[in-house]
Scaffold this motif. Sequence first.
Motif, short mmCIF file in Angstrom:
data_model
loop_
_atom_site.label_atom_id
_atom_site.label_comp_id
_atom_site.label_asym_id
_atom_site.label_seq_id
_atom_site.Cartn_x
_atom_site.Cartn_y
_atom_site.Cartn_z
N THR A 53 122.12 20.80 83.27
CA THR A 53 120.99 21.67 83.59
C THR A 53 119.67 21.04 83.19
O THR A 53 118.65 21.22 83.86
N SER A 54 119.66 20.28 82.10
CA SER A 54 118.43 19.59 81.70
C SER A 54 118.02 18.56 82.73
O SER A 54 116.83 18.38 83.03
N SER A 92 111.24 22.86 85.82
CA SER A 92 111.34 24.22 85.28
C SER A 92 112.15 24.18 84.01
O SER A 92 112.60 23.12 83.57
N ARG A 93 112.35 25.35 83.47
CA ARG A 93 113.09 25.46 82.21
C ARG A 93 114.21 26.47 82.40
O ARG A 93 114.07 27.66 82.12
N ASP A 121 116.71 20.43 85.48
CA ASP A 121 115.44 20.97 85.00
C ASP A 121 114.29 20.02 85.29
O ASP A 121 113.22 20.41 85.76
#
Length: 893
Positions: A409-410, A418-419, A413
Amino acid sequence: MAEVTVSQLADVVGAPADRLLAQMKQAGLKHTSVEEGVSDEDKQILLSFLKSSHGETTEAPKKITLKRKTLSTLKTSGSQGRKTVNVEVRKKRTYVKRDPSELVAEAAEAERLAAGEGLSDAEMDSTVTSEVSADASVGSLQSEQQLESKPEIRSEEEMVLVVDEPQDRSQMDPEVLRQQAAVKRKDREAQDKVAQEAALAARKADQARVESVKTAAAPAPSADDKPVVRGRRHDAPAPAKEEERPEKKKTRSKLAPKTRGKNRTHNIKNVDAFIDSDGLDSRGRRRQKVLKLPEGAKTHGFARPTDKAVHEVAIPEAILVTELAQLMNLKGVVVVKELMKLGIMATINQSLDQETAQLVVEELGHKAKLVSGEEVEEALVDTLSEHEGTSSPRAPVVTVMGHVDHGKTSLLDYIRESRVASGEAGGITQHIGAYHVGTDKGMITFLDTPGHAAFTAMRARGAQSTDIVILVVAADDGVMPQTEEAIQHARAAGVPIVVAVNKMDKEGADPDRVRNELAAKDVIPEDWGGDTQFVHVSAHSGDGIDNLLEALLLQAELLELEAAADIPAKGIVIESRLDKGRGSISSVLIQAGTLKKGDVVLAGQHYGRVRAMLDENGNPIENAGPSIPVEILGLDGTPNAGDSFAVLDSEKHARDVAEFRQIKDREDRQKRQQTAKLENMFANMGEAESKSLNVVVKADVRGSLEAIQSSLLEMGNDEVQVNIISSGVGGISETDITLAATSNAVVFGFNVRADNTARKIVEIEGVDLRYYSVIYDLIDDVKQALSGMLSPELREEINGTAEVRDVFKSPKFGAIAGCMVIDGTLLRNNPIRVLRDDVVIYEGELESLRRFKDDVNEVRSGTECGIGVKNYNDVKPGDKIEVYEVREVARSL
């Protein structure tokens, strides 16, 4: 009038000179310039032309209408104070000029009818009857116009109340309402009075006309005729007296109606003659019209069927008795009786198989048509295959897979700027997220799947709906169990893999280790002669992200991905959840076609019309094409993640397919349950009943719910197991808590909460309600609870062993064994075993344990002692006495 030019005449009449010249040319005048003069004769010609073009003639008008409007004010007082009511009366009178020739012809015809010229008696009677039955009021007015040659006058009068208050009668003053009612009543009475007077005048005129016609047609009286007085002639004999009259039975013909009043001498047929066209009789009263059926007509159109109706009954693989009766237009009792004749005892709510239903249909005289259970699905496939559009290149769908905390996900991201990971509970992704990202070289759609072991099924669905898989492996951690699962899912789906070696900015990064471990799993890098691209990236600093995107687009070019955009949309459901305010929300990935707002969508066992469509950022959109993930609102439920969806032409078609799927799923589930019961019935006979933990699971999205269910069901064993009595998507309701209290279950809420009513019931009933936001916390608690339900394990520990050296006789205890403790410690209260040649020959307990003459509780190794075995005297030298202890050890799953 002096002669003027065309331009001067245009200024006078206020029209453009060009337009005036065109009209003069149409009228036949030869003027071509605005400076030419116009004489009076030219003006008359132009005026006549303009009048004729506008429909005006020089003839005198045949009809003139005069209107008059009067206004008055009424002041009223009521409960709400004084009010002013404006009354407006509108009167309208029309004068019609009739042709003199028509009046002369009508007068001549009236004189001919009055004289009875050229008419027989029958024709005269019919003429009189038709005249009498004509509209009396209109006839009288026309006769007056014919005799006096006056124009016909039609008058109308209308009274309008203009009230300065709202028109809502409930808010109006009662006095105003009474005045309005009085005005209407007076108007109605005036109209009725005028109608009655007109009817009476017409009646008198018609009677006078009939009398004149009869008088003209009657023969002249002779000399022998004598006048008749009171119904008898003068020369007729006088009637007999009362006593001289013969007795006559007083009878009255049944056909002659009894009449009363001054009009009793009229025949009933003549009464109808005095009814005018408005439905008023001769006295101005309104009569009801009697409708008569024509000769030969029937009283109703229903005809009793002569032959029995034979229906063609479509029988599926399983059908209820009530449904079978409805298809044959019969009552359910009739079908039940027929089943009883066949030896089958069934109720109206019982399901029948296809063969039994076919036999019943044929016995009742109908035709049976066997329907395959897959016909609905086959018809749906045929319908979807009919849409063949024009293929065009589409964006690749990329799924990101890998182990927990390897930076999936990082990495995404950083691409999306985005976060996402910061908002996930526990720092892990627990939903399938879908995003489409526009790059300089094209658009890419990403699917982010969870990496936890509980989301294996979700990762499998992600691999089946994607074109390329990004396998994220941490350079400092290497290949882990979930990494191997991701490789297996990608290979099972036949999807190419692009390896992203993440966390290259860390000190302990070792990309060669990752290559070696993946090569051992048959994932060979390109520089080693394989077909898998390896890209070194860092989700923290962004190094290598551009190279990763280039590798994805290169792989997409090799795949030559295409899809048709000009057909109804179809694709796959990524996720679904239930929102309290908006209802069912489903995240879908469009694989082909274009999805539009308002389309009818069938998704698994649910259907509905797309009420709203949102992108991944929550912005509303009107349509979406291939490879675009969207959220849709409007389905009647939450479809399972991984279900296919398609746009159908009608809502009825979608509803039929959804209902068929629901029925089939319910029947399959019932069959599985019955089969499981039958299989376990004899297997569990004679064995201890297994323990079960009843749970109620509610989650925020369908994917998380499925992951929790699969994890809980895999957790049990033969002795204990998890029984999910209810599950669903959405908040915890009163029904869930009541069900849990009834079945003694534990309620688990995953990212959802209970409402106020449910919390009150929890306090009253004492239901165990637990909230979770991380899935492995829920799994650990359930595993601990199941471990506590396991029966403890019994373990034997040998405390000590003594060897019998000699046997002594004791009058009190019998045989006493003189022993030497060779191992451990002998405890008096523990059970013992007597071994001879290392074979157990007796199990019991110690009756006495002495050291010399003293009773002791324990004797240690290397010490002599005397042992008395309770209820056993056959102890011999050389035997061994073993002292042991049974301990309970807690078990765990």
